[in-house]
Design a protein around this motif. Structure first.
Motif, short mmCIF file in Angstrom:
data_model
loop_
_atom_site.label_atom_id
_atom_site.label_comp_id
_atom_site.label_asym_id
_atom_site.label_seq_id
_atom_site.Cartn_x
_atom_site.Cartn_y
_atom_site.Cartn_z
N THR A 1 0.86 -1.19 0.00
CA THR A 1 0.00 0.00 0.00
C THR A 1 0.89 1.24 0.00
N GLY A 2 0.31 2.36 -0.43
CA GLY A 2 1.06 3.62 -0.43
C GLY A 2 2.24 3.58 -1.37
N ALA A 3 2.11 2.84 -2.47
CA ALA A 3 3.24 2.69 -3.40
C ALA A 3 3.13 3.64 -4.59
N GLY B 1 6.47 8.56 -2.80
CA GLY B 1 7.41 8.56 -1.68
C GLY B 1 8.10 7.24 -1.38
N ILE B 2 8.10 6.88 -0.12
CA ILE B 2 8.85 5.70 0.36
C ILE B 2 8.33 4.42 -0.30
N GLY B 3 7.00 4.28 -0.38
CA GLY B 3 6.41 3.08 -0.95
C GLY B 3 6.77 2.90 -2.41
N ALA C 1 0.84 2.71 3.48
CA ALA C 1 0.07 3.95 3.26
C ALA C 1 -0.20 4.63 4.59
N GLY C 2 0.01 5.93 4.63
CA GLY C 2 -0.25 6.67 5.86
C GLY C 2 -0.19 8.16 5.59
N ALA C 3 -0.71 8.93 6.53
CA ALA C 3 -0.73 10.38 6.33
C ALA C 3 -0.87 11.09 7.67
N ALA D 1 -7.98 5.30 11.32
CA ALA D 1 -8.50 4.40 10.29
C ALA D 1 -7.42 4.08 9.25
N LEU D 2 -6.79 5.12 8.71
CA LEU D 2 -5.81 4.89 7.63
C LEU D 2 -4.50 4.32 8.17
N ASN D 3 -3.93 4.97 9.20
CA ASN D 3 -2.58 4.61 9.62
C ASN D 3 -2.52 3.32 10.44
N GLY E 1 13.28 7.18 8.52
CA GLY E 1 14.02 8.44 8.55
C GLY E 1 13.06 9.58 8.23
N VAL E 2 13.58 10.78 8.18
CA VAL E 2 12.76 11.92 7.77
C VAL E 2 12.94 12.05 6.26
N VAL E 3 11.88 11.81 5.52
CA VAL E 3 11.97 11.56 4.08
C VAL E 3 11.22 12.64 3.29
N PHE F 1 4.43 13.65 1.85
CA PHE F 1 3.99 13.73 3.24
C PHE F 1 4.07 15.17 3.77
N PHE F 2 5.06 15.92 3.30
CA PHE F 2 5.32 17.27 3.81
C PHE F 2 4.50 18.34 3.10
N ASP F 3 3.83 17.98 2.02
CA ASP F 3 3.20 18.99 1.15
C ASP F 3 1.77 19.32 1.57
N1 LIG Z 1 8.03 11.07 5.05
C1 LIG Z 1 8.52 10.86 6.26
O1 LIG Z 1 9.40 11.61 6.76
C2 LIG Z 1 8.04 9.69 7.08
C3 LIG Z 1 8.69 9.42 8.30
C4 LIG Z 1 8.27 8.33 9.05
C5 LIG Z 1 7.24 7.53 8.58
N2 LIG Z 1 6.62 7.82 7.42
C6 LIG Z 1 5.54 6.93 6.96
O2 LIG Z 1 5.85 6.45 5.68
C7 LIG Z 1 4.65 6.01 5.02
C8 LIG Z 1 4.66 6.53 3.59
O3 LIG Z 1 4.68 7.94 3.63
P1 LIG Z 1 5.47 8.84 2.57
O4 LIG Z 1 6.40 9.68 3.35
O5 LIG Z 1 6.00 8.04 1.46
O6 LIG Z 1 4.27 9.81 2.12
P2 LIG Z 1 3.56 10.08 0.70
O7 LIG Z 1 4.56 10.40 -0.33
O8 LIG Z 1 2.52 11.10 1.03
O9 LIG Z 1 2.88 8.68 0.35
C9 LIG Z 1 1.74 8.24 1.02
C10 LIG Z 1 1.14 7.10 0.24
O10 LIG Z 1 -0.03 6.65 0.96
C11 LIG Z 1 -1.14 6.67 0.06
N3 LIG Z 1 -2.39 7.00 0.73
C12 LIG Z 1 -2.65 8.09 1.50
N4 LIG Z 1 -3.93 8.07 1.89
C13 LIG Z 1 -4.50 6.95 1.37
C14 LIG Z 1 -5.78 6.39 1.42
N5 LIG Z 1 -6.78 6.98 2.08
N6 LIG Z 1 -6.02 5.22 0.77
C15 LIG Z 1 -5.03 4.61 0.07
N7 LIG Z 1 -3.78 5.10 -0.01
C16 LIG Z 1 -3.52 6.26 0.63
C17 LIG Z 1 -0.80 7.75 -0.94
O11 LIG Z 1 -1.61 7.57 -2.09
P3 LIG Z 1 -2.06 8.78 -3.06
O12 LIG Z 1 -1.10 8.74 -4.20
O13 LIG Z 1 -3.45 8.45 -3.43
O14 LIG Z 1 -1.97 10.05 -2.26
C18 LIG Z 1 0.68 7.49 -1.15
O15 LIG Z 1 0.89 6.42 -2.03
C19 LIG Z 1 3.49 6.52 5.89
O16 LIG Z 1 3.00 5.44 6.67
C20 LIG Z 1 4.17 7.55 6.80
O17 LIG Z 1 3.48 7.67 8.04
C21 LIG Z 1 7.00 8.88 6.64
#
Ligand SMILES: NC(=O)c1ccc[n+]([C@@H]2O[C@H](COP(=O)([O-])OP(=O)(O)OC[C@H]3O[C@@H](n4cnc5c(N)ncnc54)[C@H](OP(=O)(O)O)[C@@H]3O)[C@@H](O)[C@H]2O)c1
Length: 276
Positions: free
Chosen positions: A9-11, A14-16, A90-92, A109-111, A192-194, A198-200
Motif C-alpha cells: 500500500t502507499g506505493a 514517496g517511500i512506498g 500507506a499513511g498520512a 483508520a488509515l494509519n 528516517g525523515v523523508v 507527506f510534507f506537502d
Molecule cells: N516522510 C517521512 O518523513 C516519514 C517518516 C516516518 C514515517 N513515514 C511513513 O511512511 C509512510 C509513507 O509515507 P510517505 O512519506 O511516502 O508519504 P507520501 O509520499 O505522502 O505517500 C503516502 C502514500 O499513501 C497513500 N495513501 C494516502 N492516503 C491513502 C488512502 N486513504 N487510501 C489509500 N492510499 C492512501 C498515498 O496515495 P495517493 O497517491 O493516493 O496520495 C501514497 O501512495 C506513511 O506510513 C508515513 O506515516 C513517513
C-alpha cells in the motif's frame, strides 16, 4: 526476489514507490493497492519498466474506509494464492480531526486500521516464510497509548500522527505473536525523515514548518532502504516482532513495548473491523 509476490500500500508515492521500484528491479511482482487511479497507473508503468513482463497489478481502494479495505483484500485474495510480502505502508498526517463515513477518526483508520484489516484478510494467503513489513516511525516517541482515546477526541495533528505510529509498533509485536509457529514474520521500521509528499499541502504554521524541514530530509529511495531490506534480505529471515531503523534493530519506548496495550489494541481492532 525473482517470482516473489509483494502486496504493497502507499506505493504511488514517496517511500512506498521507491521501495516498490527497487523490489521490482530485484525481480519481484508487485500488487498495489492505490487510492488514486491516475497515480496508480503511473506507478504501474514505472514498475513495468523496472521489471518488464512481470505482470504487476493495481487494485483501487481508499484505505481509510474499512469496507474498501475489505473489498480490495478480497479481490487480491481471490487472485493471489501465495503472497510473499505484505507491506503496509500507506499513511498520512491530518492536521484537523475528521471522521470517516464509517465513524472512525481518519488517522486511526488509515494509519492503523488498514494495516490491521489487510493483515487479517490476507493472512490466509501468505506463503510459507512470508514477511509482513509495517511502516512505523520514530514519531511514536513521546506519545502514549490509551484505549479510551483511540479515536483522539482531543485532537492535535502531530500528536495523533505519532500515536498512530505507536499503534503500528504495538500491532507489529502482537501480530508477530499471532503468527508465531506459522513461519510468517512481522516487523516494522522507521524510514528516517523523508522528502516525500507527506510534507506537502499542509496549511498554517505547521505546514510552513514542514516545508522548511523538507529540503533537509533524505530522498525517498534512501527512506525505502529499510523496507526493501526487511522484505528481501536473508539477514532477517526468521526475525519477527522487531522495530528497525537504518536496517538495524532499534530501541522502542516503554509504551511501545507494553504487551497489555498490544493485546488490548488487537482485541479492539478486531471488534472495530468486524463492525465497520
Ligand atoms: N516522510 C517521512 O518523513 C516519514 C517518516 C516516518 C514515517 N513515514 C511513513 O511512511 C509512510 C509513507 O509515507 P510517505 O512519506 O511516502 O508519504 P507520501 O509520499 O505522502 O505517500 C503516502 C502514500 O499513501 C497513500 N495513501 C494516502 N492516503 C491513502 C488512502 N486513504 N487510501 C489509500 N492510499 C492512501 C498515498 O496515495 P495517493 O497517491 O493516493 O496520495 C501514497 O501512495 C506513511 O506510513 C508515513 O506515516 C513517513
Amino acid at each position: 526476489m525473482h517470482g516473489k509476490v509483494i502486496v504493497m500500500t502507499g506505493a504511488t508515492s514517496g517511500i512506498g514507490e521507491a521501495a516498490a521500484l527497487a523490489l521490482a528491479a530485484m525481480g519481484a511482482r508487485l500488487v498495489l493497492i492505490a487510492r488514486n487511479p491516475e497515480r496508480g497507473g503511473a506507478t504501474l508503468e514505472r514498475l513495468e519498466r523496472a521489471n518488464p513482463g512481470a505482470g504487476h497489478s493495481v487494485y483501487h481502494a481508499d484505505l481509510s474506509l474499512m469496507a474498501e479495505t475489505r473489498r480490495a483484500a478480497a479481490e487480491i485474495a481471490e487472485r493471489e494464492p501465495a503472497i510473499d510480502v505484505l507491506a503496509n505502508n500507506a499513511g498520512a498526517l491530518f492536521l484537523r480531526r475528521q471522521v470517516t463515513a464509517e465513524g472512525l477518526e481518519r488517522t486511526f483508520a488509515l494509519n492503523h486500521m488498514s494495516y490491521f484489516g489487510l493483515t487479517a484478510d490476507l493472512g490466509h494467503r501468505l506463503a510459507p516464510g512470508a514477511r509482513i513489513v509495517n511502516t512505523a516511525s520514530a514519531a511514536h516517541r513521546g506519545t502514549r497509548f490509551s484505549m479510551e482515546n483511540l479515536q483522539s477526541e482531543r485532537y492535535r495533528g502531530l500528536e495523533v500522527y505519532g500515536r498512530s505510529k505507536l499503534l503500528n509498533i504495538l500491532f507489529t509485536r502482537q501480530a508477530a505473536r499471532v503468527f508465531e509457529g506459522t513461519g510468517v514474520t512481522v516487523n516494522c521500521f522507521h524510514p528516517g525523515v523523508v522528502a516525500s509528499r507527506f510534507f506537502d499541502d499542509k496549511p498554517g504554521g505547521l505546514g510552513f514548518f514542514l516545508r522548511m524541514v523538507k529540503p533537509f530530509a533524505v530522498s525517498s529511495r534512501k527512506g525505502a532502504e529499510t523496507l526493501v531490506y526487511l522484505a528481501s534480505s536473508d539477514a532477517v529471515r526468521g526475525v519477527t516482532g522487531r522495530y528497525f531503523a537504518r536496517r538495524r534493530p532499534a530501541k522502542i519506548t516503554d509504551e511501545a513495548a507494553n504487551d497489555d496495550s498490544a493485546r488490548a489494541l488487537w482485541a479492539e481492532s478486531t471488534r472495530l473491523y468486524a463492525s465497520a
